[in-house]
Enzyme design. Sequence first.
Site, PDB file in Angstrom:
ATOM      1  CE1 TYR A   1      -4.539 -84.308  55.339  1.00  0.00           C
ATOM      2  CE2 TYR A   1      -4.496 -81.836  55.299  1.00  0.00           C
ATOM      3  CZ  TYR A   1      -5.011 -83.178  55.821  1.00  0.00           C
ATOM      4  OH  TYR A   1      -6.250 -83.375  56.417  1.00  0.00           O
TER       5      TYR A   1
ATOM      6  CG  ASP B   1      -5.954 -70.422  54.165  1.00  0.00           C
ATOM      7  OD1 ASP B   1      -6.972 -70.579  53.749  1.00  0.00           O
ATOM      8  OD2 ASP B   1      -5.503 -69.155  54.866  1.00  0.00           O
TER       9      ASP B   1
ATOM     10  CG  HIS C   1      -9.389 -76.831  62.591  1.00  0.00           C
ATOM     11  ND1 HIS C   1     -10.469 -76.765  61.766  1.00  0.00           N
ATOM     12  CD2 HIS C   1      -9.497 -77.176  63.915  1.00  0.00           C
ATOM     13  CE1 HIS C   1     -11.753 -76.847  62.889  1.00  0.00           C
ATOM     14  NE2 HIS C   1     -10.975 -77.221  64.157  1.00  0.00           N
TER      15      HIS C   1
ATOM     16  CB  CYS D   1      12.764 -85.444  61.334  1.00  0.00           C
ATOM     17  SG  CYS D   1      12.868 -83.974  62.436  1.00  0.00           S
TER      18      CYS D   1
ATOM     19  CB  CYS E   1      15.487 -86.465  65.097  1.00  0.00           C
ATOM     20  SG  CYS E   1      14.077 -87.338  64.358  1.00  0.00           S
TER      21      CYS E   1
ATOM     22  N   GLY F   1     -17.589 -67.188  56.905  1.00  0.00           N
ATOM     23  CA  GLY F   1     -17.328 -68.218  55.918  1.00  0.00           C
ATOM     24  C   GLY F   1     -17.280 -69.663  56.535  1.00  0.00           C
ATOM     25  CB  THR F   2     -17.376 -70.982  59.479  1.00  0.00           C
ATOM     26  OG1 THR F   2     -17.234 -72.516  59.977  1.00  0.00           O
ATOM     27  CG2 THR F   2     -17.889 -70.249  60.512  1.00  0.00           C
TER      28      THR F   2
ATOM     29  CB  ALA G   1     -16.019 -63.524  52.441  1.00  0.00           C
TER      30      ALA G   1
HETATM   31  C1  BV8 Z   1     -12.515 -82.916  68.795  1.00  0.00           C
HETATM   32  C2  BV8 Z   1      -7.821 -79.486  59.241  1.00  0.00           C
HETATM   33  C3  BV8 Z   1     -12.376 -83.599  70.942  1.00  0.00           C
HETATM   34  C4  BV8 Z   1      -7.637 -80.468  58.536  1.00  0.00           C
HETATM   35  C5  BV8 Z   1     -10.314 -79.819  59.975  1.00  0.00           C
HETATM   36  C6  BV8 Z   1     -20.598 -85.330  66.688  1.00  0.00           C
HETATM   37  C7  BV8 Z   1     -21.246 -84.254  67.166  1.00  0.00           C
HETATM   38  C8  BV8 Z   1     -20.207 -83.205  67.513  1.00  0.00           C
HETATM   39  C9  BV8 Z   1     -18.957 -83.354  67.254  1.00  0.00           C
HETATM   40  C10 BV8 Z   1     -18.566 -84.415  66.609  1.00  0.00           C
HETATM   41  C11 BV8 Z   1     -19.495 -85.307  66.423  1.00  0.00           C
HETATM   42  N1  BV8 Z   1     -18.557 -86.463  66.017  1.00  0.00           N
HETATM   43  C12 BV8 Z   1     -17.409 -86.021  65.706  1.00  0.00           C
HETATM   44  C13 BV8 Z   1     -17.320 -85.070  66.335  1.00  0.00           C
HETATM   45  C14 BV8 Z   1     -16.024 -84.282  66.410  1.00  0.00           C
HETATM   46  C15 BV8 Z   1     -15.600 -83.680  65.095  1.00  0.00           C
HETATM   47  C16 BV8 Z   1     -16.572 -82.926  64.351  1.00  0.00           C
HETATM   48  O1  BV8 Z   1     -17.012 -81.942  64.716  1.00  0.00           O
HETATM   49  N2  BV8 Z   1     -17.232 -83.685  63.385  1.00  0.00           N
HETATM   50  C17 BV8 Z   1     -18.408 -83.120  62.636  1.00  0.00           C
HETATM   51  C18 BV8 Z   1     -18.115 -83.434  60.943  1.00  0.00           C
HETATM   52  C19 BV8 Z   1     -19.565 -83.310  62.984  1.00  0.00           C
HETATM   53  N3  BV8 Z   1     -14.380 -82.711  65.614  1.00  0.00           N
HETATM   54  C20 BV8 Z   1     -13.411 -82.852  65.621  1.00  0.00           C
HETATM   55  O2  BV8 Z   1     -12.969 -84.199  65.697  1.00  0.00           O
HETATM   56  C21 BV8 Z   1     -12.353 -81.744  66.618  1.00  0.00           C
HETATM   57  N4  BV8 Z   1     -11.758 -82.699  67.509  1.00  0.00           N
HETATM   58  O3  BV8 Z   1     -13.808 -83.038  68.809  1.00  0.00           O
HETATM   59  O4  BV8 Z   1     -11.491 -83.202  69.544  1.00  0.00           O
HETATM   60  C22 BV8 Z   1     -12.188 -82.522  71.893  1.00  0.00           C
HETATM   61  C23 BV8 Z   1     -12.823 -81.278  71.506  1.00  0.00           C
HETATM   62  C24 BV8 Z   1     -12.689 -80.438  72.605  1.00  0.00           C
HETATM   63  C25 BV8 Z   1     -12.038 -80.735  73.712  1.00  0.00           C
HETATM   64  C26 BV8 Z   1     -11.343 -81.926  73.793  1.00  0.00           C
HETATM   65  C27 BV8 Z   1     -11.474 -82.825  72.789  1.00  0.00           C
HETATM   66  C28 BV8 Z   1     -11.434 -81.489  65.253  1.00  0.00           C
HETATM   67  C29 BV8 Z   1     -11.898 -80.922  64.177  1.00  0.00           C
HETATM   68  C30 BV8 Z   1     -10.859 -80.506  63.203  1.00  0.00           C
HETATM   69  C31 BV8 Z   1     -10.736 -81.235  61.812  1.00  0.00           C
HETATM   70  N5  BV8 Z   1      -9.887 -80.652  61.035  1.00  0.00           N
HETATM   71  N6  BV8 Z   1      -9.414 -79.217  59.244  1.00  0.00           N
HETATM   72  C32 BV8 Z   1      -7.828 -80.122  56.874  1.00  0.00           C
HETATM   73  O5  BV8 Z   1      -8.295 -78.995  56.732  1.00  0.00           O
HETATM   74  O6  BV8 Z   1      -7.696 -81.008  56.182  1.00  0.00           O
HETATM   75  S1  BV8 Z   1     -12.088 -79.523  60.005  1.00  0.00           S
HETATM   76  C33 BV8 Z   1     -12.274 -78.615  58.522  1.00  0.00           C
HETATM   77  O7  BV8 Z   1     -13.771 -78.254  58.694  1.00  0.00           O
HETATM   78  C34 BV8 Z   1     -11.545 -77.227  58.325  1.00  0.00           C
HETATM   79  O8  BV8 Z   1     -10.851 -76.810  59.474  1.00  0.00           O
HETATM   80  C35 BV8 Z   1     -12.635 -76.291  58.161  1.00  0.00           C
HETATM   81  O9  BV8 Z   1     -12.467 -75.203  58.281  1.00  0.00           O
HETATM   82  C36 BV8 Z   1     -13.689 -77.041  58.961  1.00  0.00           C
HETATM   83  C37 BV8 Z   1     -14.864 -76.396  58.889  1.00  0.00           C
HETATM   84  O10 BV8 Z   1     -15.431 -76.227  57.828  1.00  0.00           O
HETATM   85  P1  BV8 Z   1     -15.659 -74.599  57.458  1.00  0.00           P
HETATM   86  O11 BV8 Z   1     -14.557 -73.644  57.466  1.00  0.00           O
HETATM   87  O12 BV8 Z   1     -16.939 -74.169  57.898  1.00  0.00           O
HETATM   88  O13 BV8 Z   1     -15.952 -74.891  55.779  1.00  0.00           O
HETATM   89  P2  BV8 Z   1     -17.097 -75.527  54.793  1.00  0.00           P
HETATM   90  O14 BV8 Z   1     -16.895 -76.123  53.642  1.00  0.00           O
HETATM   91  O15 BV8 Z   1     -17.858 -76.338  56.045  1.00  0.00           O
HETATM   92  O16 BV8 Z   1     -18.174 -74.283  55.007  1.00  0.00           O
HETATM   93  C38 BV8 Z   1     -17.694 -73.205  54.019  1.00  0.00           C
HETATM   94  C39 BV8 Z   1     -18.694 -72.122  54.366  1.00  0.00           C
HETATM   95  O17 BV8 Z   1     -18.175 -70.754  53.725  1.00  0.00           O
HETATM   96  C40 BV8 Z   1     -20.291 -72.290  54.036  1.00  0.00           C
HETATM   97  O18 BV8 Z   1     -20.936 -71.623  55.249  1.00  0.00           O
HETATM   98  C41 BV8 Z   1     -20.378 -71.388  52.713  1.00  0.00           C
HETATM   99  O19 BV8 Z   1     -21.524 -70.764  52.716  1.00  0.00           O
HETATM  100  C42 BV8 Z   1     -19.385 -70.443  53.107  1.00  0.00           C
HETATM  101  N7  BV8 Z   1     -18.686 -69.821  51.819  1.00  0.00           N
HETATM  102  C43 BV8 Z   1     -18.404 -70.315  50.443  1.00  0.00           C
HETATM  103  N8  BV8 Z   1     -17.968 -69.476  49.898  1.00  0.00           N
HETATM  104  C44 BV8 Z   1     -18.113 -68.271  50.281  1.00  0.00           C
HETATM  105  C45 BV8 Z   1     -18.661 -68.476  51.861  1.00  0.00           C
HETATM  106  N9  BV8 Z   1     -18.667 -67.401  52.460  1.00  0.00           N
HETATM  107  C46 BV8 Z   1     -18.294 -66.310  51.952  1.00  0.00           C
HETATM  108  N10 BV8 Z   1     -17.827 -65.967  50.793  1.00  0.00           N
HETATM  109  C47 BV8 Z   1     -17.805 -67.017  49.992  1.00  0.00           C
HETATM  110  N11 BV8 Z   1     -17.305 -66.625  48.510  1.00  0.00           N
END
Ligand code: BV8
Length: 241
Positions: free
Chosen positions: A57, A99, A114, A141, A144, A181-182, A225
Site C-alpha cells: 500500500y 484513489d 472500498h 498513531c 493515541c 470501468g469495472t 473511459a
Molecule cells: C464482503 C480495496 C461480506 C483494496 C477491494 C464468491 C462469490 C461472491 C462473493 C465472494 C466469493 N468469495 C468471496 C466473496 C466476497 C468477495 C468477492 O467478491 N470476491 C471476488 C473476488 C469473488 N468480496 C468481499 O470480500 C467484499 N466484502 O463480501 O463482505 C459482506 C458483504 C455484504 C454485506 C455484509 C458482509 C469486500 C471486497 C472489497 C475488496 N477490496 N479494493 C485495494 O484496492 O487494494 S476490491 C478491488 O477490486 C478494488 O476495489 C476494485 O475496484 C475492485 C473491483 O475491481 P474493478 O474496479 O472492477 O477493477 P478490475 O481491474 O477488476 O476491472 C477493470 C475494468 O476496467 C475492466 O472491466 C476493464 O475492461 C476496464 N478498463 C480497463 N481500462 C479501461 C477500462 N474501462 C474504461 N477505460 C479504460 N481505459
Amino acid sequence: MSIGPENILILTGAGISAESGLGTFREKGGLWERFDPQELATPEAFKRDPDKVLDFYNARRKNLIGATPNPAHRALAELELAWIMAGRGDFLLVTQNIDDLHEQAGSAQLLHMHGELLKTRCQLCGHLFADTEDITPGRPCPGCGKVGGLRPHVVWFGEVPLGLDQIYAALEQVDLFVAVGTSGTVYPAAGFVQEAKAAGAWTIELTLEPGEVSDLFDERIHGPASAVVPDWVRRKLETGS
Ligand code: BV8
C-alpha cells in the site's frame, strides 16, 4: 407533460483511473496478476505479514500522489453539478476505487465503498486521519500515540464494504444506473446492477471490454473511459437519453 425526477447512481471501478496511470486489477499486467490479493488484501495477510501488506500500500500511495483525473472523472463531476443545479433528481457516485481522482475532479456526492488510500486508521483507538506518509509498524498513531496499530483505511476481502445502507437505499430509488470501468468481479458491488434493475432502472455499462455481468445491462458502450464517458455525459445532458 413534465417529466418527474430521474435519480442517477454511478458505480466506478479501476478502469476509470487506468488512463490516469493507476493500475487495474484483473487485466494483463494488472495488480492482482502480479500480486495475489489473498496474499495482500485480506486481514489475515495483514496479521501474517504486516510489512509485506504495508509495503504494497505504501507503493500504491506513492504511485497515486501526483496522479491527476482524466476526462472521464471530469465528465462525471460535470454531470453531477448539472443534475443537482437543474434539480433533475438525486445523484450518487459510488466508487470501488481508493484513489482521490473523483475528489480532484470535483465530485461531491461521492462514496468510497472500498475505503481510501489517502486515509489511515488506528486499530487501537479508531483514530481516522488523512495521510500521505508511509505506514510502518513503528510509526506512532497521531491520536493515541501508540505504535503498531496503524493500517490503510481500505476494505480488504472478507471485510464489509462502507456505506452499504446508503447505497442500497439509493438503489431502491434509482432510475438510471451506470457502471464505469469495472469488471463486475467483486461483490457486493457487482450485484448492484441487479438491485437497480429490480427497482426498474435503465442500466448502462461503460467499460473497455464487457465485464462479468455485462449481459445484465440494458445498454453497453465499450471503449476507453476518457472518450466514452464524456461522450455519454454530453448525450445525456443534451438529449436526456
Ligand atoms: C464482503 C480495496 C461480506 C483494496 C477491494 C464468491 C462469490 C461472491 C462473493 C465472494 C466469493 N468469495 C468471496 C466473496 C466476497 C468477495 C468477492 O467478491 N470476491 C471476488 C473476488 C469473488 N468480496 C468481499 O470480500 C467484499 N466484502 O463480501 O463482505 C459482506 C458483504 C455484504 C454485506 C455484509 C458482509 C469486500 C471486497 C472489497 C475488496 N477490496 N479494493 C485495494 O484496492 O487494494 S476490491 C478491488 O477490486 C478494488 O476495489 C476494485 O475496484 C475492485 C473491483 O475491481 P474493478 O474496479 O472492477 O477493477 P478490475 O481491474 O477488476 O476491472 C477493470 C475494468 O476496467 C475492466 O472491466 C476493464 O475492461 C476496464 N478498463 C480497463 N481500462 C479501461 C477500462 N474501462 C474504461 N477505460 C479504460 N481505459
